[in-house]
Scaffold this motif. Structure first.
Motif, PDB file in Angstrom:
ATOM      1  N   ALA A   1      -3.187   4.861  -1.896  1.00 31.96           N
ATOM      2  CA  ALA A   1      -4.174   5.502  -1.021  1.00 31.96           C
ATOM      3  C   ALA A   1      -3.684   6.903  -0.680  1.00 31.96           C
ATOM      4  CB  ALA A   1      -4.385   4.690   0.256  1.00 31.96           C
TER       5      ALA A   1
ATOM      6  N   ILE B   1      -9.806  -3.359  -0.909  1.00 32.87           N
ATOM      7  CA  ILE B   1      -8.470  -3.971  -1.032  1.00 32.87           C
ATOM      8  C   ILE B   1      -8.583  -5.498  -1.049  1.00 32.87           C
ATOM      9  CG2 ILE B   1      -6.284  -4.351   0.185  1.00 32.87           C
ATOM     10  CD1 ILE B   1      -6.391  -1.425   1.046  1.00 32.87           C
TER      11      ILE B   1
ATOM     12  N   PHE C   1      -1.358  -1.145  -4.246  1.00 30.12           N
ATOM     13  CA  PHE C   1      -2.511  -0.267  -4.086  1.00 30.12           C
ATOM     14  C   PHE C   1      -2.017   1.135  -3.733  1.00 30.12           C
ATOM     15  CE2 PHE C   1      -3.983  -4.525  -3.196  1.00 30.12           C
ATOM     16  CZ  PHE C   1      -5.226  -4.581  -3.809  1.00 30.12           C
TER      17      PHE C   1
ATOM     18  N   LEU D   1       0.864  -1.177   0.000  1.00 31.56           N
ATOM     19  CA  LEU D   1       0.000   0.000   0.000  1.00 31.56           C
ATOM     20  C   LEU D   1       0.903   1.230   0.000  1.00 31.56           C
ATOM     21  CD1 LEU D   1      -2.909   1.187   0.282  1.00 31.56           C
ATOM     22  CD2 LEU D   1      -2.512   1.201   2.756  1.00 31.56           C
TER      23      LEU D   1
ATOM     24  N   LEU E   1      -6.347  -0.400   8.309  1.00 32.01           N
ATOM     25  CA  LEU E   1      -6.118  -1.570   7.455  1.00 32.01           C
ATOM     26  C   LEU E   1      -6.251  -2.832   8.286  1.00 32.01           C
ATOM     27  CD1 LEU E   1      -5.178  -2.550   4.601  1.00 32.01           C
ATOM     28  CD2 LEU E   1      -2.835  -2.433   5.503  1.00 32.01           C
TER      29      LEU E   1
ATOM     30  N   MET F   1       0.677  -6.566   4.854  1.00 31.54           N
ATOM     31  CA  MET F   1       0.972  -5.640   3.763  1.00 31.54           C
ATOM     32  C   MET F   1       2.098  -4.695   4.154  1.00 31.54           C
ATOM     33  SD  MET F   1      -2.710  -4.495   2.099  1.00 31.54           S
ATOM     34  CE  MET F   1      -1.913  -3.744   0.658  1.00 31.54           C
TER      35      MET F   1
ATOM     36  N   ILE G   1       3.697  -1.047   3.823  1.00 25.35           N
ATOM     37  CA  ILE G   1       3.203   0.302   3.534  1.00 25.35           C
ATOM     38  C   ILE G   1       4.396   1.192   3.210  1.00 25.35           C
ATOM     39  CG2 ILE G   1       1.873   2.271   4.353  1.00 25.35           C
ATOM     40  CD1 ILE G   1       0.439   0.427   6.290  1.00 25.35           C
TER      41      ILE G   1
ATOM     42  N   THR H   1       1.069   5.214   0.269  1.00 29.03           N
ATOM     43  CA  THR H   1       0.208   6.273   0.788  1.00 29.03           C
ATOM     44  C   THR H   1       0.799   7.659   0.509  1.00 29.03           C
ATOM     45  OG1 THR H   1       1.202   6.248   3.008  1.00 29.03           O
ATOM     46  CG2 THR H   1      -0.646   4.743   2.605  1.00 29.03           C
TER      47      THR H   1
END
Length: 281
Positions: free
Chosen positions: A138, A278, A136, A59, A87, A92, A94, A61
């Motif tokens: 965010a 997600i 992903f 993820l 989350l 995951m 980050i 960010t």
């Protein structure tokens, strides 16, 4: 005696082998570090929060607006912590991007935002000794603006944008020019280069999020608190409709909830939708 000494030597070697086996592998250990990364000669600092193991979904960010570039790393860490808190996965990695803001025109930090994404895609495996699977994006506020724009440029496994903006720089900066809103450095910088919104409204529009409402390459989730600031809500219905009207976009999902600018981090419905988005991809 020789047999006794040989037995002692074998015992020693066996213990030494066991001790080595029990040593932690630095490539699989959990850590949080700040790292300067670069892709295509564009550099940016990122904060990496890595769990145990060496194979992850990631993820990435992006933080919101700050008033000083000295606050960028702190804002990136706060954003990392906020998304990590909501989350529901512990597996995951980050990567929080400390994108610059003050000494550039608004929107030009898309270069650093993109560099971080491409670094995760193409270089993190080698530089961190890990395997990256799904990616992903965010973002919160200006970070939501950046991930929405990135979704018109690169495919990922999904994008989440909370209260993305500024949606409409023409409206926002015109309020400042008319003395109806406090002066801000984004509008001041734009006015210095382009003149006022009356003189050159198109230049402001081109950098507004209202100009990036089509061509989404990945599914995207927009979260908006309906009690957000008036300057955000003024253009939100137009932005939402433009996105829904897109004919060349992947799936678009809107979650509108009670709450203010940071609603995604407090509203349980939004948190559930964030995780469902997600986990379903």
């Amino acid at each position: 005696m020789r047999i006794f000494i040989s037995l002692l030597l074998l015992l020693f070697l066996s213990c030494e082998k066991d001790n080595t086996a029990n040593q932690p592998n630095p490539n699989t250990s959990a850590y949080r570090i700040t790292k300067s990364i670069s892709y295509n000669s564009v550099g940016v600092n990122v904060i990496i929060d890595k769990p145990e193991g060496n194979e992850f979904d990631v993820l990435i960010t992006y933080h919101g607006t700050v008033q000083s570039d000295s606050d960028i790393l702190a804002s990136a860490e706060t954003t990392l912590n906020q998304f990590k808190t909501i989350l529901n996965r512990q597996d995951m990695m980050i990567v929080s991007v400390a994108h610059p803001q003050l000494n550039i025109l608004f929107g030009d930090n898309i270069l650093q935002a993109e560099a971080a994404l491409l670094w995760v895609k193409h270089k993190a495996n080698q530089e961190l000794g890990i395997t990256v699977n799904k990616i992903f994006l965010a973002g919160h506020s200006q970070g939501g603006y950046l991930v929405t724009r990135l979704n018109t440029m690169h495919q990922t496994n999904g994008v989440i944008a909370n209260a993305p903006g500024p949606l409409n720089l023409v409206y926002r900066c015109q309020l400042e020019e008319n003395g109806q809103a406090p002066a801000s450095y984004p509008c001041n910088n734009l006015r210095h280069i382009y003149g006022t919104t009356v003189v050159n409204s198109n230049a402001y529009h081109q950098r507004s999020l209202l100009n990036f409402t089509n061509g989404f390459k990945s599914d995207i989730l927009f979260v908006q608190g309906l009690n957000d600031m008036a300057i955000q809500m003024y253009s939100w219905p137009t932005f939402k409709q433009d996105v829904l009207n897109c004919t060349n976009c992947q799936n678009r999902q809107f979650v509108e909830i009670p709450g203010g600018h940071t609603a995604i981090f407090q509203n349980q419905t939004a948190i559930n939708e964030f995780n469902n988005f997600i986990n379903s991809r």
